[in-house]
Structures are given as structure tokens and as C-alpha cells.
Scaffold this active site. Structure first.
Site, PDB file in Angstrom:
ATOM      1  CG  ASP A 174       5.809   0.263 -11.850  1.00  0.00           C
ATOM      2  OD1 ASP A 174       5.378   0.409 -13.017  1.00  0.00           O
ATOM      3  OD2 ASP A 174       5.225   0.722 -10.869  1.00  0.00           O
ATOM      4  CG  HIS A 175       5.069  -1.613 -17.742  1.00  0.00           C
ATOM      5  ND1 HIS A 175       4.103  -2.231 -16.992  1.00  0.00           N
ATOM      6  CD2 HIS A 175       4.414  -0.789 -18.599  1.00  0.00           C
ATOM      7  CE1 HIS A 175       2.920  -1.808 -17.383  1.00  0.00           C
ATOM      8  NE2 HIS A 175       3.078  -0.931 -18.354  1.00  0.00           N
ATOM      9  CG  HIS A 237       1.555   1.062 -13.232  1.00  0.00           C
ATOM     10  ND1 HIS A 237       2.749   0.396 -13.188  1.00  0.00           N
ATOM     11  CD2 HIS A 237       0.668   0.195 -13.765  1.00  0.00           C
ATOM     12  CE1 HIS A 237       2.580  -0.833 -13.671  1.00  0.00           C
ATOM     13  NE2 HIS A 237       1.320  -0.979 -14.025  1.00  0.00           N
TER      14      HIS A 237
END
Ligand code: NAP
Length: 488
Positions: A174-175, A237
Site C-alpha cells: 500500500d504505497h 489508503h
């Protein structure tokens, strides 16, 4: 710490993500001297290219995305690490050739296999990798999002991968977890005495978590229409931003201690019944405004689409620290500004009202476009007399540390090579997040009403303002937090 000697096998090496993000991130780590000089990158995908042809493609498509610190010399030494080998995920014999290439090299500490491909390839890729021994304990497998489109498909992907890899070999991307401004919440809260004592329901009135984009769906209409804002942003996010904001102090900074505390937050999110979804959520869709197209006029979006491009949710975390504090979560496309931020609004303090009016303090943690922590409060108005006016203290994270700030993907790729799992989602966290989101997805899918329209370029649908107003709150951009007398 010495840098591990690695083999980095990049599946989907010719794809958009590899070209725009992954190769530039590896280049930056290389250019900063953060990779073992013997570490090697092996691109694999279907295209029948040789290494020279692949490097020519990388030169044309990837290099332009390296915005900072580009040097011809470093690019040349970077590409010397790279080889390319065609591989079709559906052909087991291609995996045997891959294993031959990998096994021909000695002295490797770890093998990173990054699956930057559509999720339908995860199961066959893992099976074929295991069949040729590329699931040994020194192999780490990295999974790109989306990891499923609902709880069931997410469980299926996790189960398929778990048949061949142990949990401590699996790095789920999950960047947002690669953003240092999000990670910064841990030292901000747990290394400073002045935040933690007031970081709870006794002092905090509400929390807002926002990811807002000015862009529409651009060329991704087909993908987006099957996805929507809730799956694209909230389940992953925004839930991660919520975890870092709300978690308790982990016992240590080990991956599992951090992930245990995040899991507790997600598990404590109050489930929403269908009636709660109707009352505490808002889904919106951008409509044409001025020169901006509406969502249903975008390329490859069906005319009658009911997919949400905006989602707002009033969530609650049922823990002693947070019970009763609304967490307002929202995300949207084609909004008036681009930002990712967390806003904590403090309760007004009536005991001060007689002196200065009743002020509400606020902490704003911005992840993008800048990386800052702002404390909003009140100071003496200059001049004679004694009255207070609004003011803010600014902590600029980009300038606070005397070091190059790396992009999220670079940080995450270095973490994988170094074997640190803390910034990757564990299976139970991910499934718990889906579990919380499912009743919203189901209720929205069953609702025949169209999403609330909002003008492209605006702050979102009016219904989302009402969601907060009924609790006496307002989105941060509509509430300057002034001093009030009497105290309300
Ligand atoms: P893409 O541009 O469509 O690239 C797909 C890659 O998969 C290509 O390298 C392609 O190789 C390879 N591939 C397709 N079929 C294959 C097969 N049978 N065997 C081996 N390789 C095969 O996709 P992308 O945008 O890079 O995205 C990759 C993944 O990351 C997707 O799951 C996407 O949802 C996710 N993701 C992408 C982004 C982004 O910004 N692009 C952001 C977040 C997540 P050939 O070209 O050689 O056929």
C-alpha cells in the site's frame, strides 16, 4: 548495516507501473548508494525482447520519470544491473528457465519477486515459482494492489499465495505506507510528551481524514468504473491513515507489534448496518462544470454509471481512547484541491472563554502536496490591550530532517530488500479492512438511487456537509476554528 546482495525479479517489467514508478525508484536507491553493488534486477514479462531492447524501452519510458538527481553516469551503472528474460505466466517451462537464471548466480542473500501484474496472475505465478523452488525461505514475494475487489476475492488471493509462501515472506503493497509523513505519526505521537496525553476522546472532538484529487478518471475510465472511490482509496489508503492516527503505542517497532496495533484499530471500527450506511455515508459523482466533463462523459464510462467518485463516511472506533469521537473519512476525484491530510479538532475549552473567548485548537497533518504538521491555536494580538487571534505553528517535515526525502516506492522497495515487513499489510489487517467496508459496498450496490452529483472542481456533494453539520461539525476548509463567546 551491510546491504544485502539481492536478485530483484520484476514481473510486469514492461508495464506502466514498472516504467513509471518501480524502475525510477530502484534507480534512486542505486544513485544514492543504498543498494548492494552486486544486486541484480531481472525484468520478466511476455514481450519477446532481449536485454538491449528492454533497456532501450526503459531508457525511453522510465528515465523520463526520474525527476531528481538524474546522472548519465549513474543511469549507465544502474542499467548494468538489469537483465531481461521473456516469461509467460501461463507457461511452466518459462519458470524453469527463470530458476536456471537465478540459480546460476552465487552469493545472493535474498530474492525479491515483485508481481507488478494483474492479480489474476498471482495464483499461477506463485504455483509455478514454488514448483521450481523459488519460494525458499530467502525469497520474498511482493504483491501490488488491488488485492481483491471484496472480502471473498481478497481471501482467495491470500489463500492462493499462502499455499506456497509463508506470511513472513509476503509483502503486500500500500504505497501510502511508504510515505514518511504517515510513518512520522509514530514518533510524533510516541516520542513527544505534548501530543499523546491529549490524543484521545477527552480532548479531541472529531478527526477528519481526507484524500482529495483534482484529476478526474483520465484514461482509466474502464478500470475506475468497476472499482469506485471506496475500493480505490478508502479500504486501503484511508484505513491505513486511520490506523496510524488511532493506534495505541506498539510494544516495539517490530513489524508484528506495529501490525497488531493497527489490526486492533480496524477490528474496533463499529460495523455499519444498512440503516447506518444510509445515515452515515455519502457517495457522490462529479458532474460537468464549466469546461470540465462529468464522470459519465469520461472515456469508457457508461452513460448511466452509478459508480461513486466521492465517498464520505462517519466512522467510529469503539475503544476506550476513541469511543464517541467521529472519524470523518472522505475521498474524491475532481475536487477543488489536491491533498492528503489528517485533521484533529480539539474540544473547545470553556474555562478560557471569560479571558479570550472559546477557541478550538487543531492539528493538521499533511501528507501531500507538502509534508507538514501544523498546530493551529491562538496568540496575543499585537498592540496594546490583551486579546487573542488565530495563529499557527508549522513543522515542515521536508526541512526538519537533513536528508534526501525518498518517494514512497523507493522506501518500500528498500524495505523489501532489507527484509522489513512493518510497512506492508498483513493478511489479517487487509481482510479485517474488507470486512468493515463490505456492508457499505453492499448497501450502495443495492441502493437504486444515483450518487449525489457534485460540480467538477467543487468541494464535493452538499450531503457530505450535512453529514458533519448534524453533529455540529464542519469540514476543515469551512471552519477556520475562530474564538467564540459564548462557548458553543
Ligand atoms: P500494465 O501496464 O497493463 O502491465 C502489465 C504487465 O503484465 C506487462 O508487463 C505485461 O507484459 C505483463 N503481463 C501480461 N500478461 C502476462 C503474462 N501472461 N505473463 C507474464 N506477464 C504478463 O499494468 P500496470 O499498470 O503496470 O499494473 C500492474 C499491476 O499494478 C496491476 O495489478 C495494477 O492494478 C497495479 N497497479 C498499477 C498502478 C499504476 O499506476 N500503473 C498503480 C497501482 C497498482 P507484456 O507487456 O510483455 O505483455
Amino acid at each position: 548495516m551491510s546491504q544485502p546482495n539481492f536478485d530483484f525479479i520484476l514481473f510486469g517489467a514492461t508495464g506502466d507501473l514498472a516504467m513509471r514508478k518501480l524502475l525510477p525508484a530502484l534507480y534512486q536507491a542505486h544513485a544514492a548508494g543504498l543498494l548492494n553493488p552486486n544486486g541484480r534486477i531481472l525484468g520478466v514479462s511476455r514481450s519477446p525482447l532481449d536485454t538491449a531492447q528492454y533497456l532501450a524501452k526503459a531508457e525511453a519510458e522510465s528515465r523520463i520519470h526520474i525527476k531528481q538527481n538524474f546522472s548519465e553516469e549513474k543511469w549507465a551503472s544502474f542499467t548494468a544491473r538489469i537483465r531481461y528474460q521473456p516469461l509467460d505466466v501461463s507457461r511452466p517451462e518459462d519458470f524453469a528457465r527463470l530458476a536456471d537464471t537465478v540459480n546460476a548466480r552465487e552469493g545472493t542473500d535474498c530474492i525479491v519477486i515483485y508481481l507488478s501484474t494483474a492479480p489474476k496472475f498471482f495464483a499461477p505465478a506463485c504455483e509455478h515459482l514454488a514448483a521450481v523452488g523459488l519460494n525458499a525461505p530467502n525469497v520474498r514475494i511482493v504483491l501490488e494492489k488491488p488485492l481483491g475487489t471484496d472480502l471473498e476475492s481478497s481471501r482467495e488471493i491470500n489463500a492462493d499465495v499462502a499455499r506456497h509462501f509463508r506470511e513472513n515472506q509476503i509483502y503486500r503493497i500500500d504505497h501510502y505506507l511508504g510515505k514518511e509523513s504517515l510513518q512520522n505519526l509514530l514518533p510524533l505521537r510516541f516520542a513527544n510528551v505534548f501530543f499523546e496525553p491529549v490524543w484521545n476522546r477527552d480532548y479531541i472532538k472529531s478527526v477528519q481524514i481526507t484524500i482529495a484529487e483534482t484529476l478526474g478518471v483520465e484514461e482509466r475510465g474502464e478500470f475506475y468504473d468497476a472499482t469506485g472511490a471506496l475500493r480505490d482509496m478508502v479500504q486501503n489508503h484511508i484505513v491505513q491513515m486511520l490506523c496510524f492516527t488511532a493506534m495505541e503505542r506498539p510494544k516495539s517497532l517490530s513489524a508484528d507489534d506495529i501490525r497488531d496495533e493497527k489490526l486492533k484499530v480496524i477490528a474496533a471500527l463499529k460495523p455499519l448496518s444498512a440503516a447506518d450506511v444510509a445515515r452515515y455515508t455519502v457517495r457522490g459523482q462529479y458532474a460537468a462544470s464549466g469546461s470540465l466533463k462529468g464522470y459519465t462523459q469520461e472515456h469508457k464510462v457508461p452513460a448511466g454509471s452509478r459508480t461513486e467518485t466521492y465517498a464520505a463516511i462517519r466512522a467510529e472506533i469503539d475503544t476506550p481512547r476513541w469511543a464517541g469521537v467521529p472519524f470523518y473519512l472522505r475521498t474524491g476525484k475532481r475536487l477543488s484541491r489536491r491533498t492528503a491530510e489528517i485533521v484533529l479538532d480539539f474540544k473547545r475549552q470553556p474555562e478560557n472563554a471569560a479571558l479570550f473567548g472559546c477557541g478550538a485548537n487543531r492539528i493538521v497533518i499533511t501528507l501531500q502536496p507538502d509534508e507538514t504538521v501544523r498546530l493551529k491555536g491562538f496568540v496575543k494580538q499585537a498592540g496594546s490591550g490583551m486579546s487573542a487571534i488565530s495563529a499557527e505553528m508549522l513543522l515542515d517535515l521536508e526541512h526538519a530532517a537533513d536528508a534526501r526525502r525518498a518517494e514512497a516506492y523507493e522506501i518500500l522497495l528498500r524495505e523489501v530488500i532489507d527484509g522489513r515487513l512493518a510497512l506492508f499489510n498483513r493478511r489479517d489487517e487487509l481482510e479485517q479492512a474488507w470486512q468493515w467496508v463490505m456492508p457499505i459496498l453492499d448497501a450502495w450496490a443495492a441502493d437504486p438511487a444515483a450518487p449525489h452529483p457534485y460540480p467538477a472542481g467543487s468541494n464535493g456533494p452538499e450531503a457530505a456537509e450535512k453529514l458533519l453539520a448534524e453533529n455540529g461539525d464542519a469540514w476543515a476548509e469551512n471552519d477556520a476554528g475562530s474564538l467564540k463567546t459564548p462557548c458553543r
